[in-house]
Motif scaffolding. Sequence first.
Motif, mmCIF file in Angstrom:
data_model
loop_
_atom_site.group_PDB
_atom_site.id
_atom_site.type_symbol
_atom_site.label_atom_id
_atom_site.label_comp_id
_atom_site.label_asym_id
_atom_site.label_seq_id
_atom_site.Cartn_x
_atom_site.Cartn_y
_atom_site.Cartn_z
ATOM 1 N N ASP A 173 0.847 -1.187 0.000
ATOM 2 C CA ASP A 173 0.000 0.000 0.000
ATOM 3 C C ASP A 173 0.888 1.244 0.000
ATOM 4 N N GLU A 174 0.871 1.976 -1.103
ATOM 5 C CA GLU A 174 1.729 3.157 -1.227
ATOM 6 C C GLU A 174 1.208 4.354 -0.449
ATOM 7 N N ASN A 175 0.061 4.201 0.189
ATOM 8 C CA ASN A 175 -0.458 5.250 1.062
ATOM 9 C C ASN A 175 -0.287 4.901 2.543
ATOM 10 N N ALA A 176 0.263 3.717 2.815
ATOM 11 C CA ALA A 176 0.444 3.294 4.208
ATOM 12 C C ALA A 176 1.489 4.176 4.895
ATOM 13 N N PRO A 177 1.307 4.461 6.171
ATOM 14 C CA PRO A 177 2.285 5.294 6.888
ATOM 15 C C PRO A 177 3.708 4.758 6.795
ATOM 16 N N TRP A 178 3.900 3.442 6.892
ATOM 17 C CA TRP A 178 5.258 2.901 6.832
ATOM 18 C C TRP A 178 5.885 3.150 5.459
ATOM 19 N N TYR A 179 5.069 3.052 4.393
ATOM 20 C CA TYR A 179 5.600 3.297 3.043
ATOM 21 C C TYR A 179 6.030 4.753 2.906
ATOM 22 N N LEU A 180 5.172 5.661 3.329
ATOM 23 C CA LEU A 180 5.501 7.084 3.210
ATOM 24 C C LEU A 180 6.690 7.445 4.095
ATOM 25 N N ASP A 181 6.777 6.843 5.258
ATOM 26 C CA ASP A 181 7.934 7.089 6.128
ATOM 27 C C ASP A 181 9.231 6.700 5.415
ATOM 28 N N ALA A 182 9.234 5.534 4.767
ATOM 29 C CA ALA A 182 10.436 5.076 4.066
ATOM 30 C C ALA A 182 10.771 5.987 2.896
ATOM 31 N N ALA A 183 9.751 6.363 2.125
ATOM 32 C CA ALA A 183 9.979 7.231 0.972
ATOM 33 C C ALA A 183 10.446 8.615 1.402
ATOM 34 N N PHE A 184 9.789 9.186 2.409
ATOM 35 C CA PHE A 184 10.145 10.529 2.859
ATOM 36 C C PHE A 184 11.553 10.559 3.453
ATOM 37 N N ALA A 185 11.916 9.534 4.220
ATOM 38 C CA ALA A 185 13.263 9.488 4.795
ATOM 39 C C ALA A 185 14.314 9.419 3.700
ATOM 40 N N PRO A 212 8.310 11.048 -9.319
ATOM 41 C CA PRO A 212 7.638 10.479 -8.155
ATOM 42 C C PRO A 212 6.117 10.678 -8.242
ATOM 43 N N ALA A 213 5.397 9.827 -7.518
ATOM 44 C CA ALA A 213 3.949 9.951 -7.437
ATOM 45 C C ALA A 213 3.578 11.286 -6.784
ATOM 46 N N PRO A 214 2.366 11.792 -7.045
ATOM 47 C CA PRO A 214 1.971 13.112 -6.526
ATOM 48 C C PRO A 214 2.195 13.294 -5.030
ATOM 49 N N ARG A 215 1.919 12.279 -4.210
ATOM 50 C CA ARG A 215 2.086 12.439 -2.756
ATOM 51 C C ARG A 215 3.554 12.649 -2.387
ATOM 52 N N ALA A 249 1.840 18.996 -13.348
ATOM 53 C CA ALA A 249 1.959 18.207 -12.108
ATOM 54 C C ALA A 249 2.788 18.952 -11.068
ATOM 55 N N LEU A 250 3.865 19.577 -11.504
ATOM 56 C CA LEU A 250 4.708 20.332 -10.577
ATOM 57 C C LEU A 250 3.972 21.552 -10.036
ATOM 58 N N LYS A 251 3.200 22.205 -10.882
ATOM 59 C CA LYS A 251 2.415 23.347 -10.418
ATOM 60 C C LYS A 251 1.386 22.913 -9.387
ATOM 61 N N ARG A 252 0.703 21.800 -9.637
ATOM 62 C CA ARG A 252 -0.297 21.312 -8.686
ATOM 63 C C ARG A 252 0.325 20.979 -7.339
ATOM 64 N N ALA A 253 1.557 20.496 -7.376
ATOM 65 C CA ALA A 253 2.246 20.142 -6.128
ATOM 66 C C ALA A 253 2.749 21.381 -5.385
ATOM 67 N N GLY A 254 2.672 22.546 -6.023
ATOM 68 C CA GLY A 254 3.055 23.783 -5.355
ATOM 69 C C GLY A 254 4.435 24.311 -5.677
ATOM 70 N N PHE A 255 5.129 23.707 -6.636
ATOM 71 C CA PHE A 255 6.449 24.209 -7.013
ATOM 72 C C PHE A 255 6.310 25.550 -7.733
ATOM 73 N N GLU A 256 7.271 26.416 -7.509
ATOM 74 C CA GLU A 256 7.253 27.732 -8.139
ATOM 75 C C GLU A 256 8.044 27.761 -9.438
#
Length: 272
Positions: A173-185, A212-215, A249-256
Amino acid sequence: MTRICAGLHNHTTMCDGENTARERAEAAVAAGFTDFGFSGHGHTPFDLSYAIRDEGEYIRAVRALQKEYAGRIRLYCGLEQDAFAPTARRAEYDYIIGSVHYWKDDPSGRYWSVDGSPETVADCRDALFGGDARKMVEAYYANVADSCEAYRPEICGHIDVVGQSNRGMRFFDENAPWYLDAAFASIDRVCAAGAVIELNTNGWERRGECYPAPRLLEYIRRIGGKMTVNADAHRVENVALHFDRAVEALKRAGFEGVWVWENGRFALREWE
């Protein structure tokens, strides 16, 4: 809309691409590119199915084209280096894309392809990680960060390619907290190592969303990470694959803005 006229992640018949370097250069000129880089898969002696066989020959061929096309387009000699096969000729390249394509079992010396078939991924999960997909994913993201810290590539390639065979959350599950923790780290360490992360547009073709995926894009923006856009193109038709879509996609994510390779270095181009 901002138009991106540069790309650094491109493959030719010298590795697993479908067109010659000359054909790729002509396609880049026709597409209006100002800067275009070749990034052959670095020589991997444990897997010769898709990689450059002779780095010297590859470098000479690209440098010859670089001279020939001077005045028409700026060409660059880069390398997509796998984490398990660092080049000994780093200084001869204009840039390095650091990517992780394998999991490795050190005792046996066996490699499994991260972006291989679902069957290959399942085999790796079961044989190397005792059936635990979480451990498999965490090992992948640790390898990405370790590689960027060790080799300091200019670009981090397709950072979440581990999800390529995971359509429908088949393995994890790519939305699971453990997955996001690993990706973010991993992202934290990659950015701290100075790498620009690519938005790899080939992901839309291979798994239905970019790498990378939007999240993950949103997280990179929150921590001030740098993004560039690459097609990971293996044929001439894809030289600017989904570049307009990438900007959106970059604009939607908030990049300037987006980091674009110009005259041999990255420069920030803010949205028009």
